[in-house]
Design an enzyme around this catalytic site. Structure first.
Site, PDB file in Angstrom:
ATOM      1  N   ASN A   1      68.205  40.008  48.955  1.00  0.00           N
ATOM      2  CA  ASN A   1      67.763  41.384  48.724  1.00  0.00           C
ATOM      3  C   ASN A   1      66.462  41.316  47.944  1.00  0.00           C
ATOM      4  O   ASN A   1      66.464  40.975  46.762  1.00  0.00           O
ATOM      5  CB  ASN A   1      68.852  42.122  47.921  1.00  0.00           C
ATOM      6  CG  ASN A   1      68.418  43.510  47.477  1.00  0.00           C
ATOM      7  OD1 ASN A   1      67.390  44.010  47.905  1.00  0.00           O
ATOM      8  ND2 ASN A   1      69.207  44.120  46.601  1.00  0.00           N
ATOM      9  N   TRP A   2      65.373  41.605  48.633  1.00  0.00           N
ATOM     10  CA  TRP A   2      64.060  41.492  47.974  1.00  0.00           C
ATOM     11  C   TRP A   2      63.777  42.679  47.053  1.00  0.00           C
ATOM     12  O   TRP A   2      62.794  42.672  46.332  1.00  0.00           O
ATOM     13  CB  TRP A   2      62.949  41.362  49.027  1.00  0.00           C
ATOM     14  CG  TRP A   2      62.810  39.977  49.592  1.00  0.00           C
ATOM     15  CD1 TRP A   2      63.668  38.914  49.415  1.00  0.00           C
ATOM     16  CD2 TRP A   2      61.729  39.478  50.414  1.00  0.00           C
ATOM     17  NE1 TRP A   2      63.191  37.811  50.071  1.00  0.00           N
ATOM     18  CE2 TRP A   2      62.009  38.115  50.699  1.00  0.00           C
ATOM     19  CE3 TRP A   2      60.580  40.054  50.941  1.00  0.00           C
ATOM     20  CZ2 TRP A   2      61.159  37.330  51.486  1.00  0.00           C
ATOM     21  CZ3 TRP A   2      59.734  39.269  51.726  1.00  0.00           C
ATOM     22  CH2 TRP A   2      60.023  37.916  51.981  1.00  0.00           C
ATOM     23  N   LYS A   3      64.586  43.721  47.108  1.00  0.00           N
ATOM     24  CA  LYS A   3      64.362  44.916  46.279  1.00  0.00           C
ATOM     25  C   LYS A   3      62.914  45.403  46.479  1.00  0.00           C
ATOM     26  O   LYS A   3      62.394  45.301  47.583  1.00  0.00           O
ATOM     27  CB  LYS A   3      64.705  44.614  44.819  1.00  0.00           C
ATOM     28  CG  LYS A   3      66.125  44.017  44.688  1.00  0.00           C
ATOM     29  CD  LYS A   3      66.597  43.878  43.286  1.00  0.00           C
ATOM     30  CE  LYS A   3      68.011  43.291  43.292  1.00  0.00           C
ATOM     31  NZ  LYS A   3      68.563  43.157  41.956  1.00  0.00           N
TER      32      LYS A   3
ATOM     33  N   HIS B   1      74.195  49.661  46.543  1.00  0.00           N
ATOM     34  CA  HIS B   1      73.787  48.717  45.493  1.00  0.00           C
ATOM     35  C   HIS B   1      73.830  49.439  44.143  1.00  0.00           C
ATOM     36  O   HIS B   1      73.500  50.625  44.057  1.00  0.00           O
ATOM     37  CB  HIS B   1      72.380  48.187  45.788  1.00  0.00           C
ATOM     38  CG  HIS B   1      72.004  47.046  44.893  1.00  0.00           C
ATOM     39  ND1 HIS B   1      71.591  47.232  43.599  1.00  0.00           N
ATOM     40  CD2 HIS B   1      72.027  45.704  45.095  1.00  0.00           C
ATOM     41  CE1 HIS B   1      71.354  46.049  43.043  1.00  0.00           C
ATOM     42  NE2 HIS B   1      71.615  45.104  43.935  1.00  0.00           N
TER      43      HIS B   1
ATOM     44  N   GLU C   1      71.897  49.449  41.729  1.00  0.00           N
ATOM     45  CA  GLU C   1      70.632  50.060  41.316  1.00  0.00           C
ATOM     46  C   GLU C   1      70.461  51.437  41.956  1.00  0.00           C
ATOM     47  O   GLU C   1      69.799  52.314  41.402  1.00  0.00           O
ATOM     48  CB  GLU C   1      69.466  49.115  41.649  1.00  0.00           C
ATOM     49  CG  GLU C   1      69.435  47.937  40.677  1.00  0.00           C
ATOM     50  CD  GLU C   1      68.779  46.683  41.202  1.00  0.00           C
ATOM     51  OE1 GLU C   1      68.103  46.727  42.242  1.00  0.00           O
ATOM     52  OE2 GLU C   1      68.960  45.629  40.557  1.00  0.00           O
TER      53      GLU C   1
ATOM     54  N   GLU D   1      79.409  42.734  43.078  1.00  0.00           N
ATOM     55  CA  GLU D   1      78.290  42.454  42.180  1.00  0.00           C
ATOM     56  C   GLU D   1      78.551  43.105  40.824  1.00  0.00           C
ATOM     57  O   GLU D   1      78.249  44.300  40.643  1.00  0.00           O
ATOM     58  CB  GLU D   1      76.992  43.014  42.757  1.00  0.00           C
ATOM     59  CG  GLU D   1      76.620  42.452  44.112  1.00  0.00           C
ATOM     60  CD  GLU D   1      75.135  42.610  44.393  1.00  0.00           C
ATOM     61  OE1 GLU D   1      74.475  41.583  44.547  1.00  0.00           O
ATOM     62  OE2 GLU D   1      74.648  43.743  44.417  1.00  0.00           O
TER      63      GLU D   1
ATOM     64  N   GLY E   1      70.474  40.360  37.767  1.00  0.00           N
ATOM     65  CA  GLY E   1      69.151  40.200  37.164  1.00  0.00           C
ATOM     66  C   GLY E   1      69.180  39.823  35.699  1.00  0.00           C
ATOM     67  O   GLY E   1      68.150  39.824  35.029  1.00  0.00           O
TER      68      GLY E   1
ATOM     69  N   SER F   1      72.867  37.081  39.767  1.00  0.00           N
ATOM     70  CA  SER F   1      72.269  35.864  39.211  1.00  0.00           C
ATOM     71  C   SER F   1      72.734  34.586  39.905  1.00  0.00           C
ATOM     72  O   SER F   1      72.935  33.561  39.260  1.00  0.00           O
ATOM     73  CB  SER F   1      72.520  35.788  37.698  1.00  0.00           C
ATOM     74  OG  SER F   1      71.934  36.893  37.051  1.00  0.00           O
TER      75      SER F   1
ATOM     76  N   GLY G   1      69.376  38.313  44.720  1.00  0.00           N
ATOM     77  CA  GLY G   1      68.155  39.070  44.447  1.00  0.00           C
ATOM     78  C   GLY G   1      66.992  38.131  44.170  1.00  0.00           C
ATOM     79  O   GLY G   1      66.365  37.594  45.083  1.00  0.00           O
ATOM     80  N   GLY G   2      66.736  37.891  42.894  1.00  0.00           N
ATOM     81  CA  GLY G   2      65.560  37.136  42.464  1.00  0.00           C
ATOM     82  C   GLY G   2      65.369  35.803  43.179  1.00  0.00           C
ATOM     83  O   GLY G   2      64.246  35.455  43.565  1.00  0.00           O
TER      84      GLY G   2
HETATM   85  P1  PGA Z   1      70.034  38.940  41.226  1.00  0.00           P
HETATM   86  O1  PGA Z   1      70.316  40.285  42.045  1.00  0.00           O
HETATM   87  O2  PGA Z   1      70.399  37.791  42.128  1.00  0.00           O
HETATM   88  O3  PGA Z   1      68.555  38.984  40.918  1.00  0.00           O
HETATM   89  O4  PGA Z   1      70.890  38.994  40.001  1.00  0.00           O
HETATM   90  C1  PGA Z   1      71.460  40.392  42.835  1.00  0.00           C
HETATM   91  C2  PGA Z   1      71.498  41.747  43.513  1.00  0.00           C
HETATM   92  O5  PGA Z   1      71.110  42.742  42.887  1.00  0.00           O
HETATM   93  O6  PGA Z   1      71.922  41.840  44.668  1.00  0.00           O
END
Ligand code: PGA
Length: 250
Positions: free
Chosen positions: A9-11, A93, A95, A163, A169, A209, A230-231
């Site tokens: 997930n590149w956000k 998600h 967020e 998650e 993050g 993470s 994500g990251g």
């Molecule tokens: P992260 O994000 O790997 O940067 O913690 C995961 C996500 O939000 O799907």
């Protein structure tokens, strides 16, 4: 057997120059033993599909509207994402649940729209730190699961991503015991609702993470069929060892 899935997930990261990361991923994994999905910003879906043409990496969206079309300025429908080349959509998600106040009912409607468009819905769930500390995790997960997953869900069109909000993050990762408890619980709940045949085929991802250094330990946990990353999905150099760890965990 469930085919494992490494999803990125590149956000809100990524310009056209970053499509080179997708080319690098395709080159590094010409014939993977698992599914690989990258969900870039919507602006990059069509060029990402072009960059991956003939490669193993699939492309997905990060969100969609619950309706197929209409007067909804700035929104995108699942059908539009499919038209651009997406094969899956992340819905719910944390967020979006937080910053856009999406309820589980909203998420369910988006997942239903995703199914109606013929795409795979990756439905996200997870407790906050306060909820975990109050020992409410399984209650929260049960509530989100029953309210966010539509009746249209089946083994082929639905992936669940667990998650924990406090692990996203943050550099904090849930322990293998914490992940196993929740994933086993989700599998049991899905089985009770959809039956063993359908629920047994739905893939359960862990997210929060996930990094090259902790991936193997997470992928050894029961009922973990992959990760939503994500990251560490932004650069092929980081995502490749995660993909390899998941292939090795088969
Ligand atoms: P992260 O994000 O790997 O940067 O913690 C995961 C996500 O939000 O799907």
């Amino acid at each position: 057997m469930r085919r494992k899935l490494a999803a990125g997930n590149w956000k809100m990261h990524g310009l056209r120059a970053d499509l080179a990361q997708l080319s690098a991923l395709n080159t590094a994994h010409p014939d993977p033993a698992i599914d690989i999905l990258i969900c870039p910003p919507a602006t990059l879906i069509a060029p990402a599909c072009a960059a991956c043409d003939g490669g193993a990496v699939q492309i997905g969206g990060q969100d969609c509207h619950a309706r197929a079309s209409g007067a909804f300025t700035g929104d995108l429908s699942a059908l539009m994402l499919k038209d651009a080349g997406a094969s899956a959509v992340i819905v719910g998600h944390s967020e979006r649940r937080d910053a856009h106040e999406e309820s589980s009912e909203d998420v369910r409607a988006k997942a239903k729209a995703t199914h109606a468009a013929g795409l795979v819905a990756i439905i996200c769930l997870g407790e906050s730190l306060a909820q975990r500390e109050a020992a409410n995790t399984l209650d929260i997960i049960a509530g989100q699961l029953s309210a966010s997953v539509p009746n249209s869900a089946d083994a082929t069109n639905t992936v669940i991503a667990y998650e924990p909000c406090w692990a996203i993050g943050s550099g904090l990762t849930a322990s293998p015991e914490q992940i196993g408890e929740v994933h086993d619980f989700i599998r049991a709940r899905l089985t009770a609702r959809f039956g063993a045949a359908q629920a047994g085929g739905m893939r359960l991802l862990y997210g929060g993470s996930v990094k090259p250094g902790n991936a193997a330990e997470i992928f050894a946990v029961s009922n973990v069929d992959g990760a939503l990353v994500g990251g560490a999905s932004l650069r092929a150099d980081d995502f490749t060892p995660i993909i390899s760890a998941l292939e090795a965990a088969r």
